[in-house]
Design a protein around this motif. Structure first.
Motif, short mmCIF file in Angstrom:
data_model
loop_
_atom_site.label_atom_id
_atom_site.label_comp_id
_atom_site.label_asym_id
_atom_site.label_seq_id
_atom_site.Cartn_x
_atom_site.Cartn_y
_atom_site.Cartn_z
N GLY A 99 0.82 -1.20 0.00
CA GLY A 99 0.00 0.00 0.00
C GLY A 99 0.85 1.25 0.00
N CYS A 100 0.20 2.39 0.09
CA CYS A 100 0.92 3.66 0.08
C CYS A 100 0.17 4.65 0.95
N THR A 101 0.61 4.75 2.20
CA THR A 101 0.07 5.72 3.15
C THR A 101 1.24 6.35 3.89
N SER A 102 0.96 7.21 4.83
CA SER A 102 2.05 7.86 5.58
C SER A 102 2.84 6.87 6.42
N GLU A 103 2.27 5.68 6.66
CA GLU A 103 2.93 4.69 7.52
C GLU A 103 3.30 3.40 6.80
N LEU A 231 3.80 0.35 -10.80
CA LEU A 231 3.24 1.69 -10.95
C LEU A 231 3.70 2.63 -9.84
N PHE A 232 3.67 2.16 -8.61
CA PHE A 232 4.00 3.05 -7.49
C PHE A 232 5.49 3.29 -7.35
N THR A 233 6.32 2.32 -7.73
CA THR A 233 7.77 2.56 -7.75
C THR A 233 8.11 3.64 -8.77
N GLY A 234 7.54 3.52 -9.98
CA GLY A 234 7.76 4.54 -10.99
C GLY A 234 7.25 5.90 -10.55
#
Length: 480
Positions: A99-103, A231-234
């Motif tokens: 995932g991708c959140t602040s934590e 996608l998120f690494t890019g």
């Protein structure tokens, strides 16, 4: 008169000496993540430690994502990114996406509200021309207008997702046409979009409606976690973050990859596309070299630079290096090409490199002509190096303990086809192995070729779309 008959000379058997062979193994290079922690796999290091630039000025705590597409594809893309941000389950073959959140994951939040919609009349305008070339040009024109609006928002957009409907992509994905005096010209939509977006300083990601619609269903050929990772690494790299960095590259070294491309509409000239991985941290820039004439019928398909242009090219690289490094030159320069260094080209490079303490000119090419066959059920291990006489080979793909080897064929090595310089071949291949892990366009653990050569080729595909009178952007993120 006496006649004499000569006896035939007895031919001795020809004795050939056995070539000297040697085999060794290079341990897997590590990667640096948040707080300098070292791991070998990005899909392990990022969940554990966060990205490399976490806690630095390069890390954004919030990324403003803009969307371009029809109202339907924009809504789908926004929901898609929201789903990914929550995390995607994996299985025994694929690491879960954290995932991708602040934590979690890349330790940042996404703002997904901004959008520029392709209206129905614009959609009809794109598809109404009879000729495919006109459809292609009209779509590019509409996207250019939307990118301009996205770049001019009061709150700047960090990253733009172009969510293309399947119909638009299918009818405009590429075009081939002829022009008088030039011949056939081929254009690719992705490359053209990247070139257009570059003029507004906006990094982009193209995502197809089909990718979203099949995400997580039996119809997809790629696991959803893998799609999210890539996608998120890019995305993280395109907004100036550093997902990971190398831990074992030689300090003070400038690594350069050189490829060649033909400018759009010019069948008689070539240009160089140059990718620089500036230092041991993997920082890099892109440069476009000067145009030069190349006749394949006269000189062959493998191009090389004239002496003066080879010298000018490397001097341009070193000047750019000094601009980025407080007027300091690198301690060492390594040039990677896939073709051999011709004598005049080599002289030009060496002349420019007189101002540097050490250098290496290295030609690397994949080969299937020489392979190792390992006893047992597994192919050669990644990092296996073998030397046969003056030739050296390295398996940059192959079996890894605990990871296996997912491909169905026997892996092929890459060969050092040519080398002039100061560094031992094993050390050069150790660096190559590390540079195969520097592709921030995906979260794969490694690729076949070092990033210097992989990116210089991909960059050339986009540079050919940029007009001669425009200066291309120097950062990698615009070409990914």
């Amino acid at each position: 008169m006496t006649s004499t008959t000569q006896r035939p000379t007895k031919l001795l058997p020809l004795t050939l000496s056995h070539p000297k062979t040697e085999t060794e193994w290079i341990a897997e290079p590590g990667l640096r993540f948040g707080d300098g922690q070292i791991e070998y796999d990005p899909k392990v290091g990022i969940p554990l430690f966060g990205p490399r630039s976490l806690g630095t000025s390069r890390h954004k705590s919030e990324i403003h994502v803009g969307f371009i597409g029809t109202s339907e594809t924009v809504a789908k893309a926004q929901r898609f990114y929201e789903t990914c941000c929550k995390g995607i389950d994996g299985n025994e073959d694929y690491h879960p996406f954290p995932g991708c959140t602040s934590e979690m994951g890349f330790r940042c939040n996404l703002d997904l509200d901004a959008s520029e919609v392709i209206r129905q009349h614009e959609y009809d305008q794109i598809l109404s021309p009879r000729l495919k070339r006109e459809k292609f040009d009209t779509l590019l024109s509409v996207l250019k207008q939307k990118l301009y609006l996205a770049s001019e928002r009061d709150r700047p957009t960090d990253y733009v997702v172009i969510a293309l409907p399947d119909e638009l992509f299918r009818k405009c994905r590429s075009v081939e046409f002829s022009e008088k005096g030039v011949g056939k010209i081929y254009r690719n939509l992705r490359r053209s979009i990247k070139a257009v977006a570059m003029s507004f300083g906006v990094p982009t990601q193209i995502i197809l409606e089909k990718t979203i619609d099949t995400f997580g269903t039996d119809e997809t050929t790629v696991h959803p976690a893998q799609i999210a990772w890539n996608l998120f690494t890019g995305m993280y790299f395109k907004v100036e973050g550093l997902p990971w960095g190398p831990s074992e590259l030689t300090p003070g070294t400038c690594y350069i990859g050189i490829s060649f491309f033909r400018p759009l509409g010019d069948s008689s000239s070539l240009r160089t596309s140059v990718v620089q991985a500036f230092d041991e941290n993997g920082q890099g820039l892109v440069l476009r070299g000067h145009k030069f004439k190349w006749d394949e019928k006269k000189y062959g398909k493998s191009p090389h630079l004239p002496e003066d242009q080879a010298k000018d090219l490397i001097e341009m690289v070193l000047d750019q290096y000094k601009l980025e490094n407080e007027q300091r030159l690198p301690q060492r320069v390594v040039i990677h090409k896939t073709s051999r260094f011709e004598p005049e080209e080599q002289r030009g490079f060496q002349d420019a490199l007189k101002q540097v303490s050490r250098f290496d000119l290295v030609s690397l090419c994949p080969t299937s002509e020489s392979r190792l066959l390992r006893t047992g059920q597994y192919p050669p291990m990644r990092g296996t190096v073998f030397h046969v006489g003056d030739l050296s080979y390295c398996y940059t793909s192959g079996y890894m303990k605990g990871k296996g080897y997912p491909h169905g064929h026997v892996p092929s090595p890459i060969q050092i086809a040519d080398h002039v310089g100061d560094t031992a071949r094993t050390e050069l291949l150790r660096e190559v192995l590390a540079l195969t892990k520097m592709n921030w366009n995906s979260a794969n653990m490694f690729g076949l070729m070092p990033i210097t050569l992989r990116f210089s080729r991909l960059v050339g595909d986009i540079l050919r779309e940029i007009p001669e009178n425009e200066t291309p952007k120097a950062k990698y993120k615009f070409y990914m």
